[in-house]
Design a protein around this motif. Structure first.
Motif, PDB file in Angstrom:
ATOM      1  N   SER A  45      42.083  40.155  37.013  1.00  0.00           N
ATOM      2  CA  SER A  45      41.040  41.020  36.462  1.00  0.00           C
ATOM      3  C   SER A  45      41.106  41.136  34.943  1.00  0.00           C
ATOM      4  O   SER A  45      40.106  41.449  34.299  1.00  0.00           O
ATOM      5  CB  SER A  45      41.130  42.417  37.087  1.00  0.00           C
ATOM      6  OG  SER A  45      42.338  43.062  36.716  1.00  0.00           O
ATOM      7  N   SER A 101      39.939  41.260  42.323  1.00  0.00           N
ATOM      8  CA  SER A 101      39.734  40.970  40.911  1.00  0.00           C
ATOM      9  C   SER A 101      38.455  41.629  40.393  1.00  0.00           C
ATOM     10  O   SER A 101      38.441  42.258  39.327  1.00  0.00           O
ATOM     11  CB  SER A 101      39.663  39.451  40.695  1.00  0.00           C
ATOM     12  OG  SER A 101      39.393  39.148  39.347  1.00  0.00           O
ATOM     13  N   ARG A 105      38.126  44.604  37.618  1.00  0.00           N
ATOM     14  CA  ARG A 105      37.462  44.195  36.380  1.00  0.00           C
ATOM     15  C   ARG A 105      36.266  45.079  36.051  1.00  0.00           C
ATOM     16  O   ARG A 105      35.919  45.250  34.883  1.00  0.00           O
ATOM     17  CB  ARG A 105      37.030  42.731  36.475  1.00  0.00           C
ATOM     18  CG  ARG A 105      36.539  42.154  35.145  1.00  0.00           C
ATOM     19  CD  ARG A 105      36.335  40.669  35.180  1.00  0.00           C
ATOM     20  NE  ARG A 105      35.307  40.282  36.131  1.00  0.00           N
ATOM     21  CZ  ARG A 105      35.525  39.593  37.242  1.00  0.00           C
ATOM     22  NH1 ARG A 105      36.752  39.224  37.560  1.00  0.00           N
ATOM     23  NH2 ARG A 105      34.533  39.271  38.042  1.00  0.00           N
TER      24      ARG A 105
END
Length: 206
Positions: A45, A101, A105
């Motif tokens: 991320s 991820s 993120r």
């Protein structure tokens, strides 16, 4: 239908054993995939280069049919549960990794800045803010992986890994419709049941 009822009356204990084997290999594969994919997803991320490599490799492997992976693994790992576990873990990693991820993120930056402004250190910020916010999206990837793994675990029987696939392959070999119905319907019911159960678990969580 009578043949199906006869099967259960005569082979109830055997069916339960195969069902538990199916659930066991699926659960182990999901556990292995989570141990690999969740930390890697968190790392990805904040590192785009690592993400491209980490997501790309298992995604390429995922395109290969699970049966082909199993056949490839047999000369290396033999038959039984181990090669089935490896193949199913490979199948489960991409959705878990990608969603983890993405979840970390896309955390709202204003919430993170507010937490930092309140004096939260990196460790406290991670455990008390990031994980709760990222959990729903990350868990959705795990749920997708669980559905796919439970459905694909039927192939474990092809190499002696047990599970409900044994009933299906036996039915194919003996041309017995009752066994095909028992095995096929069981998997068809189990896979969405697992997804639904995980959805309810998520909904009832904190």
């Amino acid at each position: 239908m009578q043949d199906v009822l006869t099967y259960f009356s005569a082979n109830g204990a055997e069916f339960l054993r195969l069902l538990l084997e199916h659930i066991e290999v699926s659960t182990l594969a999901l556990a292995v995939a989570s141990v690999i994919a969740v930390p890697l997803g968190i790392l990805c991320s904040s590192h785009p280069v690592i993400e491209r490599i980490s997501v790309g490799t298992p995604s390429i492997l995922r395109v290969i049919p699970s049966l082909a992976i199993l056949i490839f693994l047999v000369p290396l790992l033999g038959t039984g549960t181990l090669p089935a576990l490896v193949a199913l873990s490979v199948l489960a990693i991409p959705p878990t990794l990608v969603n983890t991820s993405l979840a970390f993120r896309e955390l709202p930056e204003d919430v993170l800045e507010a937490a930092r402004g309140m004096g939260m250190g990196p460790a406290r910020l991670f455990w008390t803010i990031k994980i709760p916010l990222a959990f729903p999206a990350a868990f959705a990837g795990f749920r997708t992986a669980a559905t796919e793994v439970v459905a694909s675990a039927t192939l474990a029987a092809y190499i002696g890994g047990g599970g409900l696939g044994e009933i299906i392959f036996t039915g194919m070999g003996l041309m017995r419709t009752d066994l095909l119905l028992v095995g096929g319907v069981s998997v068809a019911v189990l896979s969405p049941a697992v997804s639904s159960g995980l959805s309810h678990l998520q909904a009832s969580g904190p």
